[in-house]
Design a protein around this motif. Structure first.
Motif, PDB file in Angstrom:
ATOM      1  N   MET A   1       0.843  -1.206   0.000  1.00 15.36           N
ATOM      2  CA  MET A   1       0.000   0.000   0.000  1.00 15.36           C
ATOM      3  C   MET A   1       0.871   1.247   0.000  1.00 15.36           C
ATOM      4  SD  MET A   1      -3.235  -0.682   2.556  1.00 15.36           S
ATOM      5  CE  MET A   1      -2.229  -0.977   4.006  1.00 15.36           C
ATOM      6  N   ASN A   2       0.418   2.288  -0.723  1.00 12.32           N
ATOM      7  CA  ASN A   2       1.108   3.568  -0.630  1.00 12.32           C
ATOM      8  C   ASN A   2       0.648   4.307   0.624  1.00 12.32           C
ATOM      9  OD1 ASN A   2      -1.351   4.942  -1.173  1.00 12.32           O
ATOM     10  ND2 ASN A   2      -0.970   4.843  -3.385  1.00 12.32           N
ATOM     11  N   ALA A   3       1.213   5.495   0.849  1.00 14.08           N
ATOM     12  CA  ALA A   3       0.943   6.224   2.086  1.00 14.08           C
ATOM     13  C   ALA A   3      -0.544   6.526   2.258  1.00 14.08           C
ATOM     14  CB  ALA A   3       1.754   7.520   2.109  1.00 14.08           C
ATOM     15  N   LYS A   4      -1.196   6.950   1.197  1.00 14.91           N
ATOM     16  CA  LYS A   4      -2.593   7.351   1.323  1.00 14.91           C
ATOM     17  C   LYS A   4      -3.513   6.149   1.515  1.00 14.91           C
ATOM     18  CE  LYS A   4      -1.820  11.671  -1.111  1.00 14.91           C
ATOM     19  NZ  LYS A   4      -2.098  12.527  -2.279  1.00 14.91           N
ATOM     20  N   GLU A   5      -3.156   5.041   0.920  1.00 22.40           N
ATOM     21  CA  GLU A   5      -3.926   3.817   1.170  1.00 22.40           C
ATOM     22  C   GLU A   5      -3.763   3.374   2.616  1.00 22.40           C
ATOM     23  OE1 GLU A   5      -3.757   1.838  -3.321  1.00 22.40           O
ATOM     24  OE2 GLU A   5      -2.166   1.411  -1.854  1.00 22.40           O
ATOM     25  N   GLU A   6      -2.559   3.517   3.152  1.00 25.67           N
ATOM     26  CA  GLU A   6      -2.336   3.175   4.564  1.00 25.67           C
ATOM     27  C   GLU A   6      -3.148   4.090   5.469  1.00 25.67           C
ATOM     28  OE1 GLU A   6       1.564   2.424   6.126  1.00 25.67           O
ATOM     29  OE2 GLU A   6       2.359   1.990   4.132  1.00 25.67           O
ATOM     30  N   TYR A 127      -0.809   8.023  11.119  1.00 22.88           N
ATOM     31  CA  TYR A 127       0.270   7.844  10.143  1.00 22.88           C
ATOM     32  C   TYR A 127       1.514   8.626  10.560  1.00 22.88           C
ATOM     33  CZ  TYR A 127       2.593   7.121   5.693  1.00 22.88           C
ATOM     34  OH  TYR A 127       3.490   6.745   4.726  1.00 22.88           O
ATOM     35  N   GLU A 131       5.056   6.789  11.132  1.00 22.66           N
ATOM     36  CA  GLU A 131       6.204   7.116  10.288  1.00 22.66           C
ATOM     37  C   GLU A 131       7.110   8.198  10.891  1.00 22.66           C
ATOM     38  OE1 GLU A 131       6.850   5.435   7.511  1.00 22.66           O
ATOM     39  OE2 GLU A 131       5.042   4.235   7.865  1.00 22.66           O
ATOM     40  N   THR A 315      -9.253   9.522  -5.771  1.00 22.42           N
ATOM     41  CA  THR A 315      -8.470   8.299  -5.507  1.00 22.42           C
ATOM     42  C   THR A 315      -8.919   7.585  -4.235  1.00 22.42           C
ATOM     43  OG1 THR A 315      -6.764   9.685  -4.469  1.00 22.42           O
ATOM     44  CG2 THR A 315      -6.437   9.079  -6.771  1.00 22.42           C
TER      45      THR A 315
END
Length: 475
Positions: A1-6, A127, A131, A315
């Protein structure tokens, strides 16, 4: 998953408590600044999520600022949770029926708006924690958007100073990035005081406050011909002096909303309305009190951030509307007039000019319109919002999520009835994901924030002035 999906997944993990909070706020609808029960759901969740909370800001008991993180940039997220008077409605019912006669109701979806903003704040916070991202998230709890304008008081008192950008959303019957403006508005009470007397035995001894109020209204009707086309003036009687027709009424009170595309235009109309009120008092030999309630500025969308929100809307903003959802919403669509339904087909043609007649008709017949409208910016205005004041202080952007029945307007019984539905819940989660994804863009892309600030400086600079006098307090 990319950041926005996470980030979206982190919000989904909080789904249950967010929906429970939204439904609980729906069940205790509170108006203006008296949002005592509603705000407790935010405090409980935010404290559990590790936010520090400053309560009772800007002389409002139920306004707050919740913060997480440290350093720059500082991203603000705006939450609203006030309801509307006399809009009580039984949930999930396809016809108008009050749950409590004369009671309040969430006819503008603020039970969803606030919890969707909360979802966004929690999602980006989780997030950042995961991160170890630098920056600060501030969730602003803002009562009285419907009337009273909590954000305008907060802006006047400097509560939004020091943040770099602000994000929010609103439930609607279409999905889009908000690229239009809004009307500036003044809210003012005009209170007349006269002298009571027997209307038959001694009318010459009376001075009628009710006459003054009616003469004022007549004067304003004539004024309408001489104000700008986009000006709006509305009024309500708060006090008509009593129920006895054989008494010269000693008191009368009017509540006026005065709107225009810009604050200085609203102020100019306000000054003329004041003169009419003063003239009415002179004609009737009554006393006049002009009691300033509140005001808010026009909204200035920041195109840089709005464009980023639009991309995220396309998205991570999909609500995932099912056939079952459409079937549920059919009850509200069926309550519309034939003319309104036909108007929805025409709207689809305007929004998507390449559609065939059949395709436009298909969209116009959908109970939920979840296609994302094309991004556009204009000076068009309709209602008013105290988000306008925030947009004059910092770069601001917002999206609309089509989680309300297509064709139904804000402040309607249909919106209240829909307020605890699966579609409503999906809408608040979708909004949270878009807000959190855009906050991530601002935290991780200095160029975007720099572009937004340069645009804001060009459009606004340091020219914000609150229209609310310094001695006027929220009430």
């Amino acid at each position: 998953m990319n950041a926005k999906e996470e980030i979206a997944a982190l919000i989904e993990a909080k789904r249950k408590e967010l929906i429970e909070a939204a439904d609980a706020i729906w069940g205790t609808p509170e108006t203006r600044f008296a949002t005592k029960e509603s705000v407790q759901h935010y405090y409980r969740i935010l404290e559990n999520e590790g936010f520090s909370i400053e309560k009772s800001v800007a002389n409002m008991e139920h306004a707050f600022v919740a913060s997480y993180g440290s350093g720059k940039p500082v991203i603000g997220i705006l939450a609203e949770y006030d309801a509307l008077g006399n809009l009580s409605q039984v949930a999930d019912l396809g016809q108008q029926k009050a749950e409590i006669e004369g009671g309040n109701g969430h006819g503008c979806g603020h039970n969803l708006l606030g919890t969707g903003a909360l979802a966004g704040a929690i999602g980006i916070k989780e997030y950042m924690k995961q991160e170890q991202l630098e920056g600060t998230i501030k969730l602003f709890g803002c009562p009285a958007e419907e009337s009273g304008y909590g954000k305008a008081f907060m802006a006047r008192d400097g509560v939004f100073n020091g943040i770099d950008a602000a994000l929010t959303w609103h439930p609607m019957d279409v999905t889009s990035a908000w690229g239009d403006s809004s009307l500036a508005v003044y809210q003012v009470y005009y209170n007349f005081k006269g002298t009571s007397a027997h209307a038959a035995a001694a009318p010459e001894q009376g001075r009628s406050a009710l006459d003054a109020a009616e003469l004022m209204n007549i004067g304003v009707q004539f004024l309408r011909e001489h104000i700008i086309d986009q000006g709006r003036v509305h009024y309500a009687f708060m006090d008509a002096g009593g129920e006895s027709a054989n008494v010269v009424q000693p008191t009368a009170s009017l509540y006026y909303f005065i709107r225009a595309p810009k604050l200085d235009q609203a102020d100019a109309i306000y000054q003329r309305v004041n003169k009419i009120a003063e003239g009415a008092a002179l004609m009737t030999e009554t006393e006049l009190e002009i009691d300033f309630d509140s005001a808010c500025a026009d909204y200035i969308p920041n195109q840089a951030i709005t464009t980023a929100m639009y991309k995220n809307l396309t998205t991570v903003g999909d609500m995932g509307i099912t056939e079952e959802d459409q079937a549920y919403e059919q009850r509200y669509y069926d309550s519309l007039t034939d003319a309104t339904k036909q108007g929805l087909v025409q709207r689809a043609k305007v929004c998507f000019p390449d559609l065939s007649e059949e395709e436009a008709a298909s969209i116009g017949k959908r109970p939920i319109f979840d296609d994302v409208l094309p991004l556009s910016f204009s000076d068009k205005t309709s209602g008013s919002s105290d988000v306008g004041d925030v947009s004059w202080v910092v770069p601001t952007a917002q999206v609309l999520i089509g989680c309300e029945p297509q064709g139904t307007p804000p402040h309607s019984w249909q919106w209240v009835a829909n307020g605890k539905s699966s579609v409503a819940h999906k809408g608040l989660l979708s909004a949270g994901k878009v807000i959190a994804a855009t906050a991530y863009d601002l935290l991780s892309n200095p160029e975007l924030l720099a572009q937004a600030k340069a645009e804001h400086e060009q459009k606004v600079g340091n020219s914000y002035r609150s229209a609310i006098p310094a001695d006027v307090m929220p009430r």
